[in-house]
Design a protein around this motif. Structure first.
Motif, PDB file in Angstrom:
ATOM      1  N   LYS A 120      -6.865  -6.943  -6.521  1.00  0.00           N
ATOM      2  CA  LYS A 120      -5.919  -5.981  -7.112  1.00  0.00           C
ATOM      3  C   LYS A 120      -6.625  -4.675  -7.472  1.00  0.00           C
ATOM      4  CE  LYS A 120      -2.304  -5.496 -10.633  1.00  0.00           C
ATOM      5  NZ  LYS A 120      -1.530  -4.654  -9.714  1.00  0.00           N
ATOM      6  N   LEU A 121      -7.797  -4.779  -8.048  1.00  0.00           N
ATOM      7  CA  LEU A 121      -8.533  -3.568  -8.396  1.00  0.00           C
ATOM      8  C   LEU A 121      -8.862  -2.769  -7.138  1.00  0.00           C
ATOM      9  CD1 LEU A 121     -11.347  -3.104 -10.972  1.00  0.00           C
ATOM     10  CD2 LEU A 121     -11.689  -2.279  -8.648  1.00  0.00           C
ATOM     11  N   LEU A 122      -9.301  -3.451  -6.089  1.00  0.00           N
ATOM     12  CA  LEU A 122      -9.666  -2.762  -4.856  1.00  0.00           C
ATOM     13  C   LEU A 122      -8.468  -2.045  -4.250  1.00  0.00           C
ATOM     14  CD1 LEU A 122     -11.682  -2.069  -2.647  1.00  0.00           C
ATOM     15  CD2 LEU A 122     -11.158  -4.281  -1.558  1.00  0.00           C
ATOM     16  N   ALA A 123      -7.308  -2.724  -4.232  1.00  0.00           N
ATOM     17  CA  ALA A 123      -6.098  -2.100  -3.684  1.00  0.00           C
ATOM     18  C   ALA A 123      -5.724  -0.853  -4.481  1.00  0.00           C
ATOM     19  CB  ALA A 123      -4.943  -3.098  -3.694  1.00  0.00           C
ATOM     20  N   GLU A 124      -5.808  -0.942  -5.805  1.00  0.00           N
ATOM     21  CA  GLU A 124      -5.479   0.210  -6.640  1.00  0.00           C
ATOM     22  C   GLU A 124      -6.491   1.338  -6.449  1.00  0.00           C
ATOM     23  OE1 GLU A 124      -5.157  -1.175 -10.661  1.00  0.00           O
ATOM     24  OE2 GLU A 124      -3.344  -2.351 -10.272  1.00  0.00           O
ATOM     25  N   PHE A 125      -7.752   0.971  -6.319  1.00  0.00           N
ATOM     26  CA  PHE A 125      -8.790   1.982  -6.145  1.00  0.00           C
ATOM     27  C   PHE A 125      -8.609   2.704  -4.810  1.00  0.00           C
ATOM     28  CE2 PHE A 125     -13.082   3.046  -4.478  1.00  0.00           C
ATOM     29  CZ  PHE A 125     -13.389   4.075  -5.374  1.00  0.00           C
ATOM     30  N   ARG A 126      -8.318   1.965  -3.738  1.00  0.00           N
ATOM     31  CA  ARG A 126      -8.152   2.602  -2.429  1.00  0.00           C
ATOM     32  C   ARG A 126      -6.916   3.501  -2.403  1.00  0.00           C
ATOM     33  NH1 ARG A 126     -10.020  -2.412   1.626  1.00  0.00           N
ATOM     34  NH2 ARG A 126     -12.257  -1.952   1.451  1.00  0.00           N
TER      35      ARG A 126
END
Length: 400
Positions: A386-392
């Protein structure tokens, strides 16, 4: 180099860190302080006598171990997960030139550290600040001494303060200063010889040590509309911490985002409680290994026990601590604070007919990035989904 060893086997474990931290401030020629197996080892080149140094250390020990007051402890919540990375992240960041140490406590940051810092900052505004309709504000890096005095910072944390001064408005002083530096071959050769009482003006300003102080200054003398207001701001803050700056978590200059609540008691307490709940949701979604605990500020003065025990017993301060696997310890990355009417009285802010109460949630952004990377490393493939998706998504929106 001389070693002085002091028995601290009788010191409570929860204050040994504070004792070690403060020992650097008893003499500027103390170079290293270590504690192990009930003993404090101080390495120094001080000309002071052994008895003098021991007396100073005894003063600190008494300050931090005096047991007249209770010292309430407790974990408010935990989110413990097994994270995939345990390498020395600081060494890796330095090796890859992502972080460059200019001197202890002073760093230059490059990508991807910078993007992560900005992403975390905007996420805190979006996921916590906006929930309360927080209005953005923008603050100076310096603060007037009179304003800082109203916050009791001079009497609670005097060791932190960076004073701002300038050359006196005197043509002879200015020209002789420039001539002396030139003749000395530059600043490095001249600085130790400066007669500050002659050359430098009396300081009127300091570098701001906490973001929220400017918020209270900005509301000085006001009667708030309704039940209260919520503000948010990010700013550079500065705290001098002596040789403790050798730890990455003790930056001389760092970035602090705050969400600040000012108003009637129920208004502030309810929003403070909700902000903690939102923070708990966030660390769960992002799969961070951390916990929130009852805490106190690191008061330096001899009323440490009174102030610290009052904070803990009234649960006026909580800290979110994230694990740093390679150090096998945790680091505080956020705090939630309730100040009662301290700042409302100091700045004459009214909520209705009574002094306003205040509270805030603070985020140390460099610490957030450091702790996250310490748990998950630089390889994005290992980051929480989830963090990675939000960061990208965030990064795609910030491509220029």
């Amino acid at each position: 180099m001389t070693e002085t060893r002091v028995d601290i086997s009788h010191v409570r474990p929860e204050v040994i860190g504070q004792l070690t931290y403060s020992t650097y401030f008893i003499d500027e020629l103390i170079h290293d302080v270590q504690h192990e197996a009930g003993e404090l080892t101080i390495r120094h080149t001080s000309p002071k006598s052994e008895d003098d140094l021991r007396a100073r250390i005894s003063t600190l020990i008494e300050r931090f171990t005096h047991a007249e007051f209770g010292f309430k402890e407790g974990i408010l919540s935990e989110h413990r997960v097994t994270t995939p990375y345990s390498g020395n992240i600081l060494a890796e960041l330095l090796q890859q030139n992502i972080v460059k140490e200019l001197e202890p406590g002073l760093f230059l940051f490059r990508e991807p550290f910078v993007s992560l810092l900005q992403f975390f900052d905007e996420s805190f505004v979006k996921k916590i600040g906006r929930h309360f309709g927080a209005q953005q504000e923008y603050y100076p890096a310096i603060i007037h001494g009179d304003t800082l005095d109203k916050t009791n910072h001079f009497t609670s944390f005097p060791e932190h303060i960076h004073f701002v001064t300038h050359l006196r408005e005197d043509l002879d002083v200015i020209e002789s200063f420039a001539r002396d530096v030139r003749q000395a071959g530059g600043w490095a050769g001249h600085a130790p010889a400066i007669d500050q009482s002659h050359v430098m003006a009396q300081p009127r300003y300091t570098i701001n040590p906490a973001t929220c102080y400017h918020c209270y200054e900005g509301l000085q003398g006001e009667v708030l509309a309704g039940d209260g207001v919520v503000r948010t701001a990010v700013s550079k803050v500065h705290r001098y911490e002596s040789k403790n700056h050798r730890e990455f978590g003790r930056l001389l200059d760092f970035t602090m985002r705050e969400v600040i609540f000012v108003g009637k008691p129920d208004f502030v307490k309810e929003r403070r409680a909700k902000s903690i709940e939102l923070l708990q949701q966030l660390v769960t979604e992002w799969e961070l290994d951390c916990y929130i605990e009852n805490a106190n500020d690191p008061f330096f003065t001899n009323d440490f026990q009174v102030k610290a025990s009052f904070q803990r017993n009234q649960e006026m301060k909580y800290e979110l601590r994230m694990s740093v696997p390679y150090l096998d310890q945790t680091i505080s990355v956020s705090s939630s604070n309730f100040h009662s009417t301290t700042f409302g009285n100091a700045f004459q802010i009214k909520a209705g007919k009574r002094p306003a109460v205040t509270g805030c949630m603070a985020f140390g952004l460099e610490r957030w990035v450091f702790a996250f990377l310490a748990q998950y490393g630089l390889d994005e493939a290992r980051w929480p989904q989830k963090l990675l998706a939000e960061f990208r998504t965030w990064r795609d929106g910030h491509v220029h």
